[in-house]
Every structure is written in structure tokens, then in C-alpha cells.
Design a protein around this motif. Structure first.
Motif, PDB file in Angstrom:
ATOM      1  N   GLY A  47       0.757  -1.252  -0.073  1.00 20.93           N
ATOM      2  CA  GLY A  47       0.221  -0.016   0.002  1.00 20.93           C
ATOM      3  C   GLY A  47       0.759   1.426  -0.001  1.00 20.93           C
ATOM      4  O   GLY A  47       2.132   1.205   0.130  1.00 20.93           O
ATOM      5  N   PRO A  48       0.223   2.450  -0.088  1.00 17.97           N
ATOM      6  CA  PRO A  48       0.995   3.736   0.031  1.00 17.97           C
ATOM      7  C   PRO A  48       1.878   3.981   1.246  1.00 17.97           C
ATOM      8  O   PRO A  48       2.760   4.837   0.875  1.00 17.97           O
ATOM      9  CB  PRO A  48      -0.002   4.765  -0.415  1.00 17.97           C
ATOM     10  N   THR A  49       1.589   3.324   2.269  1.00 14.46           N
ATOM     11  CA  THR A  49       2.065   3.403   3.421  1.00 14.46           C
ATOM     12  C   THR A  49       3.303   2.574   3.502  1.00 14.46           C
ATOM     13  O   THR A  49       4.288   2.584   4.369  1.00 14.46           O
ATOM     14  CB  THR A  49       1.156   3.045   4.689  1.00 14.46           C
ATOM     15  N   GLY A  50       3.447   1.662   2.610  1.00 14.89           N
ATOM     16  CA  GLY A  50       4.548   0.851   2.564  1.00 14.89           C
ATOM     17  C   GLY A  50       4.430  -0.532   3.120  1.00 14.89           C
ATOM     18  O   GLY A  50       5.468  -1.274   3.345  1.00 14.89           O
ATOM     19  N   VAL A  51       3.175  -0.791   3.704  1.00 17.27           N
ATOM     20  CA  VAL A  51       2.911  -1.824   4.514  1.00 17.27           C
ATOM     21  C   VAL A  51       2.023  -2.990   3.294  1.00 17.27           C
ATOM     22  O   VAL A  51       1.071  -2.276   2.667  1.00 17.27           O
ATOM     23  CB  VAL A  51       2.070  -1.582   5.729  1.00 17.27           C
ATOM     24  N   PRO A  52       2.189  -4.184   3.523  1.00 10.98           N
ATOM     25  CA  PRO A  52       1.436  -4.984   2.864  1.00 10.98           C
ATOM     26  C   PRO A  52      -0.044  -4.962   3.255  1.00 10.98           C
ATOM     27  O   PRO A  52      -0.339  -4.848   4.253  1.00 10.98           O
ATOM     28  CB  PRO A  52       1.954  -6.336   3.004  1.00 10.98           C
ATOM     29  N   ALA A  53      -0.926  -5.157   2.052  1.00  6.33           N
ATOM     30  CA  ALA A  53      -2.207  -5.151   2.554  1.00  6.33           C
ATOM     31  C   ALA A  53      -2.554  -6.513   3.417  1.00  6.33           C
ATOM     32  O   ALA A  53      -2.084  -7.406   2.969  1.00  6.33           O
ATOM     33  CB  ALA A  53      -3.238  -5.184   1.186  1.00  6.33           C
ATOM     34  N   PRO A  54      -3.276  -6.367   4.437  1.00 10.67           N
ATOM     35  CA  PRO A  54      -3.716  -7.855   4.941  1.00 10.67           C
ATOM     36  C   PRO A  54      -4.479  -8.812   4.115  1.00 10.67           C
ATOM     37  O   PRO A  54      -4.889  -8.434   3.199  1.00 10.67           O
ATOM     38  CB  PRO A  54      -4.657  -7.058   6.080  1.00 10.67           C
ATOM     39  N   ALA A  55      -4.170  -9.946   4.224  1.00 10.19           N
ATOM     40  CA  ALA A  55      -4.663 -11.136   3.572  1.00 10.19           C
ATOM     41  C   ALA A  55      -6.239 -10.863   3.584  1.00 10.19           C
ATOM     42  O   ALA A  55      -6.889 -10.359   4.470  1.00 10.19           O
ATOM     43  CB  ALA A  55      -4.299 -12.381   4.257  1.00 10.19           C
ATOM     44  N   GLY A  56      -6.866 -11.145   2.225  1.00 12.99           N
ATOM     45  CA  GLY A  56      -8.179 -10.990   2.472  1.00 12.99           C
ATOM     46  C   GLY A  56      -8.876  -9.291   2.004  1.00 12.99           C
ATOM     47  O   GLY A  56     -10.028  -9.432   1.523  1.00 12.99           O
ATOM     48  N   VAL A  57      -7.940  -8.463   1.998  1.00 20.42           N
ATOM     49  CA  VAL A  57      -8.180  -7.135   1.468  1.00 20.42           C
ATOM     50  C   VAL A  57      -8.199  -6.984   0.024  1.00 20.42           C
ATOM     51  O   VAL A  57      -7.066  -7.478  -0.552  1.00 20.42           O
ATOM     52  CB  VAL A  57      -7.274  -6.130   2.341  1.00 20.42           C
ATOM     53  N   ALA A  58      -9.143  -6.731  -0.564  1.00 23.37           N
ATOM     54  CA  ALA A  58      -9.012  -6.436  -1.951  1.00 23.37           C
ATOM     55  C   ALA A  58      -8.269  -5.606  -2.534  1.00 23.37           C
ATOM     56  O   ALA A  58      -8.050  -4.516  -1.907  1.00 23.37           O
ATOM     57  CB  ALA A  58     -10.570  -6.098  -2.408  1.00 23.37           C
ATOM     58  N   LEU A  59      -7.748  -6.011  -3.584  1.00 25.16           N
ATOM     59  CA  LEU A  59      -6.554  -4.975  -4.378  1.00 25.16           C
ATOM     60  C   LEU A  59      -7.432  -3.973  -4.854  1.00 25.16           C
ATOM     61  O   LEU A  59      -8.647  -4.009  -5.215  1.00 25.16           O
ATOM     62  CB  LEU A  59      -5.982  -5.805  -5.379  1.00 25.16           C
ATOM     63  N   ALA A  60      -6.579  -2.720  -5.149  1.00 22.05           N
ATOM     64  CA  ALA A  60      -7.328  -1.500  -5.896  1.00 22.05           C
ATOM     65  C   ALA A  60      -7.640  -2.210  -7.101  1.00 22.05           C
ATOM     66  O   ALA A  60      -6.796  -2.926  -7.800  1.00 22.05           O
ATOM     67  CB  ALA A  60      -6.211  -0.632  -5.892  1.00 22.05           C
ATOM     68  N   PRO A  61      -8.779  -1.513  -7.831  1.00 25.31           N
ATOM     69  CA  PRO A  61      -9.103  -1.938  -9.251  1.00 25.31           C
ATOM     70  C   PRO A  61      -8.028  -1.767 -10.230  1.00 25.31           C
ATOM     71  O   PRO A  61      -8.050  -2.700 -10.911  1.00 25.31           O
ATOM     72  CB  PRO A  61     -10.207  -1.032  -9.337  1.00 25.31           C
ATOM     73  N   PRO A  62      -7.060  -0.908 -10.355  1.00 28.71           N
ATOM     74  CA  PRO A  62      -6.192  -0.649 -11.120  1.00 28.71           C
ATOM     75  C   PRO A  62      -5.115  -2.042 -11.025  1.00 28.71           C
ATOM     76  O   PRO A  62      -4.543  -2.599 -12.107  1.00 28.71           O
ATOM     77  CB  PRO A  62      -5.360   0.321 -11.077  1.00 28.71           C
ATOM     78  N   ASP A  63      -4.852  -2.359  -9.788  1.00 29.52           N
ATOM     79  CA  ASP A  63      -3.880  -3.294  -9.462  1.00 29.52           C
ATOM     80  C   ASP A  63      -4.712  -4.750  -9.967  1.00 29.52           C
ATOM     81  O   ASP A  63      -3.990  -5.611 -10.584  1.00 29.52           O
ATOM     82  CB  ASP A  63      -3.448  -3.461  -8.199  1.00 29.52           C
ATOM     83  N   ARG A  64      -5.784  -5.156  -9.630  1.00 32.43           N
ATOM     84  CA  ARG A  64      -6.476  -6.171 -10.151  1.00 32.43           C
ATOM     85  C   ARG A  64      -6.531  -6.306 -11.592  1.00 32.43           C
ATOM     86  O   ARG A  64      -6.132  -7.382 -12.213  1.00 32.43           O
ATOM     87  CB  ARG A  64      -7.882  -6.181  -9.519  1.00 32.43           C
ATOM     88  N   ARG A  65      -7.093  -5.241 -12.284  1.00 32.53           N
ATOM     89  CA  ARG A  65      -6.777  -5.287 -13.795  1.00 32.53           C
ATOM     90  C   ARG A  65      -5.313  -5.458 -14.382  1.00 32.53           C
ATOM     91  O   ARG A  65      -5.304  -6.257 -15.197  1.00 32.53           O
ATOM     92  CB  ARG A  65      -7.169  -3.764 -14.213  1.00 32.53           C
ATOM     93  N   PHE A  66      -4.242  -5.044 -13.624  1.00 30.67           N
ATOM     94  CA  PHE A  66      -3.098  -5.217 -14.301  1.00 30.67           C
ATOM     95  C   PHE A  66      -2.721  -6.793 -13.864  1.00 30.67           C
ATOM     96  O   PHE A  66      -2.283  -7.375 -14.861  1.00 30.67           O
ATOM     97  CB  PHE A  66      -2.185  -4.353 -13.219  1.00 30.67           C
ATOM     98  N   LEU A  67      -2.990  -7.197 -12.820  1.00 29.33           N
ATOM     99  CA  LEU A  67      -2.792  -8.494 -12.444  1.00 29.33           C
ATOM    100  C   LEU A  67      -3.527  -9.593 -13.346  1.00 29.33           C
ATOM    101  O   LEU A  67      -3.117 -10.868 -13.986  1.00 29.33           O
ATOM    102  CB  LEU A  67      -3.040  -8.989 -10.915  1.00 29.33           C
ATOM    103  N   ASP A  68      -4.801  -9.259 -13.762  1.00 36.35           N
ATOM    104  CA  ASP A  68      -5.583  -9.852 -14.646  1.00 36.35           C
ATOM    105  C   ASP A  68      -4.979  -9.989 -16.021  1.00 36.35           C
ATOM    106  O   ASP A  68      -5.017 -10.943 -16.486  1.00 36.35           O
ATOM    107  CB  ASP A  68      -7.046  -9.410 -14.747  1.00 36.35           C
ATOM    108  N   ARG A  69      -4.524  -8.884 -16.586  1.00 37.28           N
ATOM    109  CA  ARG A  69      -3.875  -8.675 -17.628  1.00 37.28           C
ATOM    110  C   ARG A  69      -2.757  -9.407 -17.857  1.00 37.28           C
ATOM    111  O   ARG A  69      -2.272 -10.138 -18.773  1.00 37.28           O
ATOM    112  CB  ARG A  69      -3.676  -7.078 -18.221  1.00 37.28           C
ATOM    113  N   LEU A  70      -1.966  -9.475 -16.703  1.00 37.86           N
ATOM    114  CA  LEU A  70      -0.631 -10.020 -16.829  1.00 37.86           C
ATOM    115  C   LEU A  70      -0.990 -11.523 -16.762  1.00 37.86           C
ATOM    116  O   LEU A  70      -0.165 -12.551 -17.261  1.00 37.86           O
ATOM    117  CB  LEU A  70       0.208  -9.626 -15.462  1.00 37.86           C
ATOM    118  N   GLY A  71      -1.884 -12.235 -15.931  1.00 37.79           N
ATOM    119  CA  GLY A  71      -2.253 -13.476 -15.984  1.00 37.79           C
ATOM    120  C   GLY A  71      -2.533 -13.945 -17.231  1.00 37.79           C
ATOM    121  O   GLY A  71      -2.244 -15.027 -17.832  1.00 37.79           O
TER     122      GLY A  71
END
Length: 171
Positions: free
Chosen positions: A141-165
Motif C-alpha cells: 500500500g501507499p504506506t509501504g505496508v502490505p495489505a492484510p490477507a483478504g483485503v481486495a486490491l485496488a481496481p487498477p492493480d486487479r486489472r493489471f494482474l488480470d492482464r498479466l495473468g
């Protein structure tokens, strides 16, 4: 050959990959060894209007690359060893690595190379490992801390990972 969970010690009796590069041309091997870095750089760039990811994201990506040393895949271990051997103390300029479109094109090219020359299990392990590099970066995240498990990624990150996959043929 499935890959180990990051942080697991290597399996007993696992040998170092020595002949893994033999089935690839120099250009193909360069593609396979440069792809994780390309993906890391693209994942670390903020989405348009998004917050800067910062050093923590880059470090998370580097940690994900290094986690490939513990992979059950000879190919992944050989790629990581070559990355460390070639790039110790040096880094490629960001401009040279290209952007999202270039990274996705390189992913598709790597899939073609792997289809021609890799064991299917090694191919799957490599492609999943490259995806894991991006996923670790995107979880920061913007604070430099990983998002906790179960927390959804931001939509742009989800789209990026989907395109990459999709480009890695992981769908």
C-alpha cells in the motif's frame, strides 16, 4: 515440479540447475531472465492518478524474485541464479525495461518460448513465479505496508494482474 512456498527451505537432495539453459537460445534465455525485472518495474509504477508505491514495493518485488531460489523448478532456480550472477550490483535503467504494453508482449513471447522448450511443470512454475512477483508488489500500500490477507486490491492493480495473468496464459 511444483514450486515451493516462499520462505521454505529447499528440499533435501535438490540439485543445482546446470543444464536448464541448454534448450534456449541466448535471446530466449535473456527474455526469460529479464522478464521478472520488467514485471517488477511495471507493477511498482503507480496507476494513473494512484499513490506512489515507494521503496517498499520494489523491495517486495525483489524478495519475490529471490523466493524463486527455493522453487522446486529447475528452470525458476536457474533463472534466479542467472539474474543474481548477471545483475549483482547493477540495475537496468527503467526506460530500457519498457512499460506495460512491452511487459505484456514479453510475457506472451516467454509463453511461446516455454511452450517450445520447457517441461510443462517448469513452464507453469515459471509463469506463476513471474505473476507472484507482480502480486507481491501490488499488495504494498501507499504506506509501504502490505495489505492484510483478504483485503481486495485496488481496481487498477486487479486489472493489471488480470492482464498479466492473461499474457502469461495462467487463465
Amino acid at each position: 515440479m511444483s514450486h515451493s512456498v516462499a520462505g521454505e527451505p529447499p528440499s533435501a537432495g535438490r540439485r543445482a540447475a546446470t543444464s536448464t539453459t541448454a534448450g534456449y537460445s541466448a535471446a530466449e534465455w535473456e527474455l526469460l531472465t529479464n522478464l521478472p525485472g520488467r514485471v517488477l518495474v511495471v507493477a511498482a509504477r503507480p496507476a494513473v492518478g494512484g499513490p506512489l508505491r515507494g521503496v517498499a514495493a520494489g523491495l517486495a518485488g525483489l524478495d519475490a524474485v529471490a523466493a524463486g531460489r527455493a522453487s522446486d523448478s529447475d528452470l525458476v532456480r536457474a533463472v534466479v541464479a542467472d539474474i543474481y550472477a548477471r545483475h549483482e550490483g547493477a540495475s537496468a535503467p527503467v526506460e530500457h525495461l519498457g512499460g506495460l504494453v512491452d511487459a505484456l508482449a514479453c510475457c506472451r513471447a516467454a509463453v511461446r518460448v516455454l511452450r517450445r522448450g520447457a517441461d510443462p511443470a517448469d513452464s507453469a512454475a515459471y509463469r506463476q513465479w513471474v505473476q507472484s512477483v507482480a502480486a507481491r508488489v501490488c499488495r504494498i500500500g501507499p504506506t509501504g505496508v502490505p495489505a492484510p490477507a483478504g483485503v481486495a486490491l485496488a481496481p487498477p492493480d486487479r486489472r493489471f494482474l488480470d492482464r498479466l495473468g492473461g499474457a502469461l496464459d495462467l487463465g
